[in-house]
Enzyme design. Structure first.
Site, PDB file in Angstrom:
ATOM      1  N   ASP A   1      -7.568  -5.405   0.567  1.00 19.59           N
ATOM      2  CA  ASP A   1      -8.552  -4.693  -0.234  1.00 19.59           C
ATOM      3  C   ASP A   1      -9.702  -4.472   0.720  1.00 19.59           C
ATOM      4  O   ASP A   1     -10.141  -5.400   1.404  1.00 19.59           O
ATOM      5  CB  ASP A   1      -8.989  -5.468  -1.477  1.00 19.59           C
ATOM      6  N   SER A   2     -10.124  -3.248   0.798  1.00 18.57           N
ATOM      7  CA  SER A   2     -11.178  -2.958   1.748  1.00 18.57           C
ATOM      8  C   SER A   2     -12.099  -1.916   1.166  1.00 18.57           C
ATOM      9  O   SER A   2     -11.756  -1.231   0.209  1.00 18.57           O
ATOM     10  CB  SER A   2     -10.586  -2.487   3.084  1.00 18.57           C
TER      11      SER A   2
ATOM     12  N   TYR B   1     -13.997   6.861   4.506  1.00 16.96           N
ATOM     13  CA  TYR B   1     -15.430   6.981   4.802  1.00 16.96           C
ATOM     14  C   TYR B   1     -15.728   6.993   6.304  1.00 16.96           C
ATOM     15  O   TYR B   1     -16.889   7.006   6.700  1.00 16.96           O
ATOM     16  CB  TYR B   1     -16.202   5.839   4.119  1.00 16.96           C
TER      17      TYR B   1
ATOM     18  N   THR C   1       0.849  -1.190   0.000  1.00 19.90           N
ATOM     19  CA  THR C   1       0.000   0.000   0.000  1.00 19.90           C
ATOM     20  C   THR C   1       0.881   1.234   0.000  1.00 19.90           C
ATOM     21  O   THR C   1       2.028   1.193   0.437  1.00 19.90           O
ATOM     22  CB  THR C   1      -0.959   0.044   1.212  1.00 19.90           C
ATOM     23  N   GLY C   2       0.324   2.314  -0.468  1.00 24.97           N
ATOM     24  CA  GLY C   2       1.000   3.601  -0.372  1.00 24.97           C
ATOM     25  C   GLY C   2       0.227   4.504   0.579  1.00 24.97           C
ATOM     26  O   GLY C   2       0.597   5.642   0.819  1.00 24.97           O
ATOM     27  N   ASN C   3      -0.867   3.980   1.147  1.00 23.84           N
ATOM     28  CA  ASN C   3      -1.743   4.752   2.012  1.00 23.84           C
ATOM     29  C   ASN C   3      -1.147   4.849   3.423  1.00 23.84           C
ATOM     30  O   ASN C   3      -1.048   3.855   4.133  1.00 23.84           O
ATOM     31  CB  ASN C   3      -3.120   4.070   2.040  1.00 23.84           C
TER      32      ASN C   3
ATOM     33  N   GLY D   1      -2.300   6.324   6.106  1.00 21.31           N
ATOM     34  CA  GLY D   1      -3.286   6.056   7.159  1.00 21.31           C
ATOM     35  C   GLY D   1      -3.368   4.569   7.455  1.00 21.31           C
ATOM     36  O   GLY D   1      -3.380   4.133   8.613  1.00 21.31           O
ATOM     37  N   LYS D   2      -3.400   3.775   6.382  1.00 20.98           N
ATOM     38  CA  LYS D   2      -3.429   2.311   6.534  1.00 20.98           C
ATOM     39  C   LYS D   2      -2.148   1.808   7.175  1.00 20.98           C
ATOM     40  O   LYS D   2      -2.183   0.955   8.055  1.00 20.98           O
ATOM     41  CB  LYS D   2      -3.562   1.640   5.160  1.00 20.98           C
TER      42      LYS D   2
END
Length: 194
Positions: free
Chosen positions: A71-72, A156, A9-11, A13-14
């Site tokens: 994947d979410s 979200y 991931t590059g996110n 927050g994750k």
């Protein structure tokens, strides 16, 4: 010394959530960027499971290292489980989440509370260098709220209301969120596999 594991991931927050939850394992979790991997992965699966496996496998094959990928997304029952696997790409990948969140609230206008049910779904895939692939799934049930609220979390979280707590997901501190969230549940299950 800890063994290295890549999380595809590059996110950021994750990555923060993932590092907090996997802190007590024998692995140091690095992002693709930290591992020096710059790959464009086409997520063309039709389920969370398929997309997580596609990502984990692609990065493991590039690096030869144990790779996790998730994947979410958000499934809203009244919207036929939208945005679902398209959660990140809903209204276009470059559309900011406050705009996406407002659009969902607008689409949910007039929907009674008992029909506002929704859940966050997270599937984590682990791709091992020996070719083995394992997956785990976690969910967090709630409803779509009536406003955008809270400063914590991302995506979200500000429209996802947890009736049993009387708060939005974006109002939870990171310890609470990690304990209750779909990603936390899926990561704890994958921890057992590791």
């Amino acid at each position: 010394m800890k063994k290295r594991m890549i999380f595809a991931t590059g996110n950021q927050g994750k990555m923060k959530e993932i590092r907090e939850i996997l802190a007590d394992t024998e692995y140091e979790v690095v992002s693709m960027k930290e591992a020096g991997v710059d790959a464009e992965i086409i997520e063309d699966g039709t389920t969370f499971e398929e997309n997580a496996v596609i990502k984990a496998k692609a990065i493991m094959e590039l690096t030869g290292e144990l790779t996790l990928a998730d994947d979410s997304g958000l499934e809203i029952d009244a919207l036929n489980k939208e945005p679902g696997v398209y959660s990140a790409r809903y209204m276009g990948e470059d559309t900011p989440y406050p705009v996406k969140n407002q659009k969902i609230l607008d689409r949910m206008e007039g929907v009674p509370e008992k029909e506002r049910t929704a859940r966050f779904v997270c599937v984590i895939a682990a791709a091992f260098p020996d070719g083995q692939i394992r997956t785990s799934r976690g969910t967090m049930e709630g409803i779509i709220g009536y406003e955008i609220k809270g400063e914590n979390g991302f995506g979200y979280d500000p429209i996802f209301f947890l009736p049993e707590l009387g708060r939005y997901s974006a109002e939870l501190c990171s310890e609470e969120k990690n304990r209750l969230s779909h990603r936390g549940e899926a990561l704890r299950k994958i921890k057992d596999i590791l």
